[in-house]
Structures are given as structure tokens and as C-alpha cells.
Design an enzyme around this catalytic site. Structure first.
Site, PDB file in Angstrom:
ATOM      1  N   ARG A 100       0.770  -1.343   0.492  1.00 48.77           N
ATOM      2  CA  ARG A 100      -0.542  -0.007  -0.044  1.00 48.77           C
ATOM      3  C   ARG A 100       0.391   1.308  -0.150  1.00 48.77           C
ATOM      4  O   ARG A 100       1.822   1.574   1.311  1.00 48.77           O
ATOM      5  CB  ARG A 100      -0.784  -0.142   1.355  1.00 48.77           C
ATOM      6  CG  ARG A 100      -1.908   1.030   1.719  1.00 48.77           C
ATOM      7  CD  ARG A 100      -2.252   1.376   2.457  1.00 48.77           C
ATOM      8  NE  ARG A 100      -4.266   1.108   2.343  1.00 48.77           N
ATOM      9  CZ  ARG A 100      -5.032   1.031   2.442  1.00 48.77           C
ATOM     10  NH1 ARG A 100      -5.865   1.276   3.673  1.00 48.77           N
ATOM     11  NH2 ARG A 100      -5.959  -0.738   2.037  1.00 48.77           N
ATOM     12  N   HIS A 127      -7.368   1.067  -6.160  1.00 51.61           N
ATOM     13  CA  HIS A 127      -7.614   0.065  -5.519  1.00 51.61           C
ATOM     14  C   HIS A 127      -8.143  -1.037  -6.051  1.00 51.61           C
ATOM     15  O   HIS A 127      -9.260  -1.549  -5.158  1.00 51.61           O
ATOM     16  CB  HIS A 127      -8.811   0.720  -4.145  1.00 51.61           C
ATOM     17  CG  HIS A 127      -8.403  -0.188  -2.762  1.00 51.61           C
ATOM     18  ND1 HIS A 127      -7.730  -1.091  -2.773  1.00 51.61           N
ATOM     19  CD2 HIS A 127      -9.214   0.259  -1.775  1.00 51.61           C
ATOM     20  CE1 HIS A 127      -7.563  -1.690  -1.602  1.00 51.61           C
ATOM     21  NE2 HIS A 127      -8.370  -0.815  -0.819  1.00 51.61           N
ATOM     22  N   GLN A 130      -9.464  -4.039  -3.904  1.00 49.95           N
ATOM     23  CA  GLN A 130     -10.653  -3.620  -3.304  1.00 49.95           C
ATOM     24  C   GLN A 130     -12.100  -3.855  -4.049  1.00 49.95           C
ATOM     25  O   GLN A 130     -12.906  -4.819  -4.084  1.00 49.95           O
ATOM     26  CB  GLN A 130     -10.880  -2.148  -2.710  1.00 49.95           C
ATOM     27  CG  GLN A 130     -12.101  -1.031  -2.372  1.00 49.95           C
ATOM     28  CD  GLN A 130     -12.651  -2.322  -1.013  1.00 49.95           C
ATOM     29  OE1 GLN A 130     -11.576  -1.704   0.511  1.00 49.95           O
ATOM     30  NE2 GLN A 130     -13.651  -2.696  -0.823  1.00 49.95           N
ATOM     31  N   CYS A 261     -16.008   1.297   0.667  1.00 48.92           N
ATOM     32  CA  CYS A 261     -15.125   0.965   0.360  1.00 48.92           C
ATOM     33  C   CYS A 261     -14.795   0.905   2.267  1.00 48.92           C
ATOM     34  O   CYS A 261     -14.357  -0.484   2.368  1.00 48.92           O
ATOM     35  CB  CYS A 261     -14.327   1.213  -0.043  1.00 48.92           C
ATOM     36  SG  CYS A 261     -13.693   2.718   0.310  1.00 48.92           S
TER      37      CYS A 261
HETATM   38  N1   CP Z   1     -11.418  -0.460   2.052  1.00 51.53           N
HETATM   39  C1   CP Z   1     -10.170  -0.577   2.996  1.00 51.53           C
HETATM   40  O1   CP Z   1      -9.132  -0.990   2.336  1.00 51.53           O
HETATM   41  O2   CP Z   1      -9.595  -0.625   4.624  1.00 51.53           O
HETATM   42  P1   CP Z   1      -8.750   0.015   4.770  1.00 51.53           P
HETATM   43  O3   CP Z   1      -7.912   1.517   4.823  1.00 51.53           O
HETATM   44  O4   CP Z   1      -9.082  -0.197   6.145  1.00 51.53           O
HETATM   45  O5   CP Z   1      -8.119  -0.880   4.394  1.00 51.53           O
HETATM   46  N1  NVA Z   2      -9.758   6.349  -1.101  1.00 47.91           N
HETATM   47  C1  NVA Z   2      -9.663   6.193  -0.200  1.00 47.91           C
HETATM   48  C2  NVA Z   2      -9.957   4.686   0.368  1.00 47.91           C
HETATM   49  C3  NVA Z   2      -9.367   4.102   1.115  1.00 47.91           C
HETATM   50  C4  NVA Z   2      -9.373   2.432   1.208  1.00 47.91           C
HETATM   51  C5  NVA Z   2      -8.363   6.529   0.255  1.00 47.91           C
HETATM   52  O1  NVA Z   2      -7.236   6.051  -0.360  1.00 47.91           O
HETATM   53  O2  NVA Z   2      -7.840   6.451   1.493  1.00 47.91           O
END
Ligand code: CP
Ligand code: NVA
Length: 305
Positions: A100, A127, A130, A261
Site C-alpha cells: 500500500r 485499489h 478492493q 469501501c
Molecule cells: N477498504 C480498505 O481498504 O480499508 P482499509 O484502509 O482499512 O484497509
Molecule cells: N480512497 C480512500 C480509500 C481507502 C480504503 C483512500 O485512498 O484513502
């Protein structure tokens, strides 16, 4: 599948459909695979996470492997050591990387420098894990992979990946967003190109009410993503009419499912009433992250090992 899973664009339509079917089989307990037996997977997280971290740790464990979690504080990717050097060292000890990152370019740089699989656990651009889980959820609820989805809010990483998956599978994606907050331009063009082949419809509009009128699913996400904290106040103004609340839901078909999400900023992009209400399928989405990530790992690692 390719060596890595960095983007929905790494999948062909056939692979995406196969991955969704396979995710369902994993969920139903029909797949008994220990592809990671004796293997170690590094989980690099430059940003916080609940769902992605826990589901990947659990998925690796259930598939026979051992996850090693590395926070930004541990390795200070690109600061203490370059992305290239970190990746080339890691490759000597581990069998795969889940990462990430702030910048999508970091994932590309990792992927270029190692032969082991690299999986995108969220970047500024996409993502994809997801969205595989979310399409599994929508497929279960509707029996379809050609879905009609309205996205309300920021054209962010999550929106980009949903747009691409909808384009790949031939559904309809309508985003209602303020001017200047559209999905990423190159990905939008890629989605349009896919849509020409699959018959998908990809639309950018301004009015949330218009977007939800015929939607099977409504999706929303935070107004300010991780890394955009300094813009949060400005974004609160820009997005204030892009809220999924009961009034908006009343305009949608009665069977509509609501996705997020998570984490949600309750009272901003979505109200408690909707998030906790009968149309919400957010916890099914969260559950499906685990099953679909196992499917992704099995598909990628079976190719190599
Ligand atoms: N939806 C998602 O990716 O959640 P987190 O940021 O908690 O991993
Ligand atoms: N768009 C959000 C998604 C988190 C799962 C972010 O990037 O913070």
C-alpha cells in the site's frame, strides 16, 4: 494472469470473470489450496489500514504462508533506502510483496526490480483488490457481472478501479462528481477504449440525483483520501452536495444496494441512516475482501510456484 496485480488493467475480461467465479468457490469452501506452504509474503504499508492488512495477513496464513508486516516506520520506503534497493533485498528472502503506497510509481518500480509477484493494496491511482471483492459482492447480490453502478463523489483510486472493472465487464458506470474531481484522465480513456469492445457505458456527470435514477448499486467513498488531509477542509465545501443520504436513496430503484469501501466519514459522504440501513452491503464487501484476496494470491502464485 500477469506476474503482478497492480491495476484492473492487468486483467483481461476472461481473467476477471474467472477470478470472480474462483473467488466465489473460495468463499464456498470449494478450494483447498496451500499455495503459500513454506512461503513468506511481505506486507508493506505506507498508509494505515484495517481491512486490507487483516485480510491479507489472514489470507496468507490460511494459504499456508507467513506474512511479515512492514509499516512505513519500519523501512521508510524511499527515504532510508530506495524503492529499488528495498525490493531487491526483499526478493532474496520473501516470495511475494503486497504493498500500500502513496504513489503508484512506487509499485511499478518494485515490480520492475523483482521476479516475485507484487500486489497493489492501494495506491493513489487504484485499489484493485478492493474492487475484485466488491464485484464479488455485487455478483452475489444481483446475479450479474454487468452491473449498473452510480458512484457519488471523488474520482479517486476506488472510483478509478470500479470504472475500469465496469468497462472490462460491459456494465454501466456513472460518476457524479464536481468539476476537477473526475477519475484519472488516462484511466478514463482506457475505460472508454475497453467500453468500445465490451459495450460498457462510462459517464461523468455532475448531478448525484441523475446518477442514481436507474442504478442497481450506489457507491461512495471519502471526500479526502489518505494523503489529502491538508485539502480536507476545502473538499468538505466542494463535496457537500455529494452525500448519500435517505433523500438520494429515495430516487433510486427500490432494490438498490449501497456500497462503501470503508472507512466511512459518517455524516459527510454518507449518513448513519444509509450506512446502517437495509440497503447497505458494506459488511458483505468487507467480508469478501478475504475471499477474493485468497483467489488473487492463488491465481498469481500458482503461475509461479
Ligand atoms: N477498504 C480498505 O481498504 O480499508 P482499509 O484502509 O482499512 O484497509
Ligand atoms: N480512497 C480512500 C480509500 C481507502 C480504503 C483512500 O485512498 O484513502
Amino acid at each position: 494472469m500477469k506476474k503482478d496485480f497492480l491495476s484492473i488493467l492487468d486483467l483481461t475480461q476472461e481473467e476477471a470473470l474467472e477470478l470472480l467465479d474462483f473467488s466465489l468457490k473460495v468463499k464456498k469452501g470449494k478450494v483447498n489450496d496451500r499455495v503459500l506452504e513454506g512461503k513468506v509474503v511481505a506486507l508493506i504499508f505506507e498508509k494505515p489500514s484495517l481491512r486490507t492488512r487483516v485480510t491479507f495477513e489472514r489470507a496468507v496464513y490460511d494459504l499456508g504462508g507467513k506474512p511479515i508486516y512492514l509499516s512505513n516506520n519500519d523501512i521508510k520506503l524511499g527515504q532510508r533506502e530506495s524503492v529499488r534497493d528495498v525490493s531487491r533485498n526483499l526478493e532474496k528472502w520473501v516470495d511475494g510483496i503486497v504493498a500500500r503506497v502513496f504513489s503508484h510509481a512506487t509499485l511499478i518500480e518494485m515490480s520492475k526490480n523483482v521476479k516475485i509477484p507484487v500486489i497493489n493494496a492501494l495506491s493513489d491511482l487504484e485499489h484493485p483488490c478492493q474492487i475484485v471483492g466488491d464485484f464479488l459482492t455485487m455478483m452475489e447480490k444481483s446475479g450479474k457481472t454487468k452491473i449498473n453502478l452510480a458512484f457519488i463523489g471523488d474520482g479517486n483510486n476506488v472510483a478509478n478501479s470500479i470504472m475500469l472493472m465496469t468497462a472490462l465487464l460491459g456494465g454501466k458506470f456513472t460518476i457524479a462528481c464536481p468539476e476537477g474531481y473526475e477519475p484519472e484522465k488516462n484511466l478514463y480513456l482506457a475505460a472508454q477504449e475497453l467500453a468500445e469492445k465490451t459495450g460498457a457505458q462510462i459517464k461523468i456527470i455532475r448531478d448525484p440525483k441523475e446518477a442514481v435514477i436507474d442504478a442497481d448499486f450506489i457507491y461512495t467513498d471519502v471526500w479526502a483520501s489518505m494523503g489529502q488531509e491538508e485539502e480536507a477542509e476545502k473538499r468538505r465545501q466542494v463535496f457537500k452536495t455529494y452525500k448519500v443520504d435517505s433523500a438520494l436513496l429515495k430516487l433510486a430503484p427500490s432494490h438498490v444496494g449501497v456500497l462503501h469501501c470503508l472507512p466511512a466519514h459518517r455524516g459527510e459522504e454518507i449518513t448513519d441512516e444509509v450506512l446502517d440501513g437495509p440497503h447497505s452491503i458494506v459488511l458483505d464487501q468487507a467480508e469478501n475482501r478475504l475471499h477474493s484476496e485468497k483467489a488473487i494470491i492463488i491465481k498469481l502464485f500458482r503461475r509461479m510456484y
